[in-house]
Design an enzyme around this catalytic site. Structure first.
Site, PDB file in Angstrom:
ATOM      1  N   ASN A 116      40.982  27.952  46.692  1.00  0.00           N
ATOM      2  CA  ASN A 116      41.108  29.375  46.258  1.00  0.00           C
ATOM      3  C   ASN A 116      42.743  28.897  46.098  1.00  0.00           C
ATOM      4  O   ASN A 116      42.517  29.224  44.239  1.00  0.00           O
ATOM      5  CB  ASN A 116      41.156  30.273  46.947  1.00  0.00           C
ATOM      6  CG  ASN A 116      42.056  31.719  46.167  1.00  0.00           C
ATOM      7  OD1 ASN A 116      41.665  31.737  45.596  1.00  0.00           O
ATOM      8  ND2 ASN A 116      43.867  31.854  46.737  1.00  0.00           N
TER       9      ASN A 116
ATOM     10  N   SER B 231      36.365  29.679  37.432  1.00  0.00           N
ATOM     11  CA  SER B 231      36.883  30.614  37.000  1.00  0.00           C
ATOM     12  C   SER B 231      35.994  30.732  34.726  1.00  0.00           C
ATOM     13  O   SER B 231      35.123  29.550  34.948  1.00  0.00           O
ATOM     14  CB  SER B 231      38.627  29.809  35.955  1.00  0.00           C
ATOM     15  OG  SER B 231      38.191  31.537  34.886  1.00  0.00           O
TER      16      SER B 231
ATOM     17  N   TYR C  24      43.899  24.608  32.462  1.00  0.00           N
ATOM     18  CA  TYR C  24      43.154  24.914  33.143  1.00  0.00           C
ATOM     19  C   TYR C  24      41.576  25.321  33.066  1.00  0.00           C
ATOM     20  O   TYR C  24      41.072  25.036  33.602  1.00  0.00           O
ATOM     21  CB  TYR C  24      43.597  26.892  33.065  1.00  0.00           C
ATOM     22  CG  TYR C  24      43.748  27.445  34.319  1.00  0.00           C
ATOM     23  CD1 TYR C  24      43.723  27.892  35.632  1.00  0.00           C
ATOM     24  CD2 TYR C  24      42.640  28.957  33.698  1.00  0.00           C
ATOM     25  CE1 TYR C  24      43.423  28.785  36.403  1.00  0.00           C
ATOM     26  CE2 TYR C  24      41.873  29.597  34.905  1.00  0.00           C
ATOM     27  CZ  TYR C  24      42.437  29.192  36.057  1.00  0.00           C
ATOM     28  OH  TYR C  24      41.656  30.743  37.112  1.00  0.00           O
TER      29      TYR C  24
HETATM   30  P1  NAP Z   1      48.271  34.101  42.291  1.00  0.00           P
HETATM   31  O1  NAP Z   1      47.577  36.177  42.598  1.00  0.00           O
HETATM   32  O2  NAP Z   1      48.550  33.268  41.017  1.00  0.00           O
HETATM   33  O3  NAP Z   1      47.660  33.531  43.968  1.00  0.00           O
HETATM   34  C1  NAP Z   1      47.833  32.419  43.703  1.00  0.00           C
HETATM   35  C2  NAP Z   1      47.905  31.397  45.485  1.00  0.00           C
HETATM   36  O4  NAP Z   1      47.638  30.454  45.118  1.00  0.00           O
HETATM   37  C3  NAP Z   1      49.326  31.807  45.624  1.00  0.00           C
HETATM   38  O5  NAP Z   1      48.677  32.609  47.464  1.00  0.00           O
HETATM   39  C4  NAP Z   1      50.247  30.999  45.989  1.00  0.00           C
HETATM   40  O6  NAP Z   1      50.802  30.506  47.087  1.00  0.00           O
HETATM   41  C5  NAP Z   1      49.067  29.643  46.230  1.00  0.00           C
HETATM   42  N1  NAP Z   1      49.407  28.018  45.556  1.00  0.00           N
HETATM   43  C6  NAP Z   1      49.688  27.889  43.894  1.00  0.00           C
HETATM   44  N2  NAP Z   1      49.844  26.835  44.420  1.00  0.00           N
HETATM   45  C7  NAP Z   1      49.517  25.962  45.224  1.00  0.00           C
HETATM   46  C8  NAP Z   1      49.561  25.256  45.883  1.00  0.00           C
HETATM   47  N3  NAP Z   1      50.250  23.808  44.950  1.00  0.00           N
HETATM   48  N4  NAP Z   1      49.509  25.156  47.182  1.00  0.00           N
HETATM   49  C9  NAP Z   1      48.943  26.050  48.233  1.00  0.00           C
HETATM   50  N5  NAP Z   1      48.817  27.103  47.361  1.00  0.00           N
HETATM   51  C10 NAP Z   1      49.089  27.182  45.910  1.00  0.00           C
HETATM   52  O7  NAP Z   1      46.619  33.627  41.782  1.00  0.00           O
HETATM   53  P2  NAP Z   1      45.197  34.635  42.132  1.00  0.00           P
HETATM   54  O8  NAP Z   1      45.238  35.713  40.921  1.00  0.00           O
HETATM   55  O9  NAP Z   1      44.875  35.286  43.157  1.00  0.00           O
HETATM   56  O10 NAP Z   1      43.977  33.405  41.973  1.00  0.00           O
HETATM   57  C11 NAP Z   1      43.148  32.887  42.943  1.00  0.00           C
HETATM   58  C12 NAP Z   1      42.393  31.459  42.580  1.00  0.00           C
HETATM   59  O11 NAP Z   1      41.268  32.224  41.088  1.00  0.00           O
HETATM   60  C13 NAP Z   1      42.633  30.397  41.745  1.00  0.00           C
HETATM   61  O12 NAP Z   1      42.186  29.515  41.556  1.00  0.00           O
HETATM   62  C14 NAP Z   1      42.218  31.211  39.796  1.00  0.00           C
HETATM   63  O13 NAP Z   1      42.733  29.943  39.127  1.00  0.00           O
HETATM   64  C15 NAP Z   1      41.275  31.805  40.107  1.00  0.00           C
HETATM   65  N6  NAP Z   1      41.283  32.606  39.080  1.00  0.00           N
HETATM   66  C16 NAP Z   1      41.680  33.888  38.990  1.00  0.00           C
HETATM   67  C17 NAP Z   1      41.605  34.327  38.411  1.00  0.00           C
HETATM   68  C18 NAP Z   1      42.254  36.458  38.118  1.00  0.00           C
HETATM   69  O14 NAP Z   1      41.451  37.058  37.363  1.00  0.00           O
HETATM   70  N7  NAP Z   1      42.985  36.354  38.496  1.00  0.00           N
HETATM   71  C19 NAP Z   1      40.170  34.617  37.093  1.00  0.00           C
HETATM   72  C20 NAP Z   1      39.286  33.892  37.529  1.00  0.00           C
HETATM   73  C21 NAP Z   1      40.063  32.382  38.255  1.00  0.00           C
HETATM   74  P3  NAP Z   1      52.600  30.056  46.967  1.00  0.00           P
HETATM   75  O15 NAP Z   1      52.887  32.179  46.124  1.00  0.00           O
HETATM   76  O16 NAP Z   1      52.965  30.293  48.557  1.00  0.00           O
HETATM   77  O17 NAP Z   1      52.591  29.572  46.061  1.00  0.00           O
END
Ligand code: NAP
Length: 246
Positions: free
Chosen positions: A89, A141, A154
């Site tokens: 994730n 995504s 991305y």
């Molecule tokens: P978020 O709120 O920004 O959270 C990102 C998470 O990833 C945090 O727990 C962060 O941990 C962790 N992370 C980042 N870099 C890392 C690394 N190098 N190693 C280990 N952990 C890391 O993002 P989110 O919106 O929940 O997104 C989660 C996933 O869903 C991502 O892959 C994103 O691309 C995908 N996604 C999100 C959306 C959306 O609309 N939100 C849509 C499509 C896909 P730390 O804080 O500890 O760094």
């Protein structure tokens, strides 16, 4: 539903990953809450799970660092003896139009969102092949399917995740291991809250269900894919996007 299962969720300190960790724990899995920088938030996730009678531990590790992930999987095997579920994730964005996008911005997203998935798939595959069982879900995504101006890095990473998912599903299928992707649309998390009102309003017009997604929408889909109920589903990308990407 997931009693006695050991699950690793990368990037589980916040947002979608946090909710996936809570959901899998609520179904009985022992959850490794991986995080990179947000130590306190990851500890809160574990405390919440334990407060509900579940079992979880934090693990600090950078998915982009192959050695760090090797150590994480070795730790999980040492402490828990197996890895039944991997949810890739963790992800970041570094948005910019192509003419302004630096090589650093491009590389950072590829390293975390694409190579980070590979690093974990490699470790998990070795373990799951030996076990002759396992469930892998990669978070892609809608942008990996449709593309999005300002996100060539991305979109490349997230499209790549779909290709990796299909390839690995073919490699591991004969051992009863399933590999699927979930492609969320616009989900309300820290990743999306910084976007301008203009972008949000414009995005809403492209969503047939006329609302942004919630982390629960994604977590429920992941929980289904890692359960026994989804035993005959592999190599698929499930779109959790309110119809945005169809
Ligand atoms: P978020 O709120 O920004 O959270 C990102 C998470 O990833 C945090 O727990 C962060 O941990 C962790 N992370 C980042 N870099 C890392 C690394 N190098 N190693 C280990 N952990 C890391 O993002 P989110 O919106 O929940 O997104 C989660 C996933 O869903 C991502 O892959 C994103 O691309 C995908 N996604 C999100 C959306 C959306 O609309 N939100 C849509 C499509 C896909 P730390 O804080 O500890 O760094």
């Amino acid at each position: 539903m997931l009693k006695d299962k050991v699950a690793i969720v990368t990037g589980a300190s916040r947002g979608i990953g946090r909710e996936i960790a809570l959901k899998l724990a609520s179904y009985g899995a022992t959850v490794i809450v991986n995080y990179c920088g947000s130590k306190e938030k990851a500890e809160e996730v574990v405390a919440y799970i334990e407060g509900q009678g579940g079992r979880a531990v934090t693990y600090q590790g950078n998915v982009a660092d192959a050695e760090s992930m090797k150590e994480m999987f070795a730790y999980v095997i040492k402490e828990f003896g197996r890895v039944d579920i991997l949810v890739n994730n963790a992800g970041i964005t570094r948005d910019n139009l192509i003419l302004k996008m630096s090589e650093e911005e491009f590389d950072a997203v590829i390293d975390t969102d694409l190579k980070g998935v590979y690093n974990c798939l490699k470790q998990a595959s070795r373990i799951m092949l030996k076990q002759k069982s396992g469930r892998i879900v990669n978070i892609s995504s809608v942008v990996g399917v449709l593309g999005n101006a300002g996100q060539v890095n991305y979109a490349a990473a997230k499209a790549g995740v779909i290709g990796m998912t299909k390839s690995l599903a073919r490699e591991l299928g004969s051992r009863g291991i399933t590999v699927n992707a979930v492609a969320p649309g616009f989900i309300e998390t820290e990743m999306t809250e910084t976007l301008s009102e203009n972008i949000k309003e414009n995005t809403l017009t492209q969503i047939p269900l006329k609302r942004f997604g919630k982390v629960e929408d994604v977590a429920e889909t992941v929980a289904f894919l890692v359960s026994d109920k989804a035993a005959y589903i592999t190599g698929q990308t499930i779109h959790v996007d309110g119809g945005m990407g169809m």
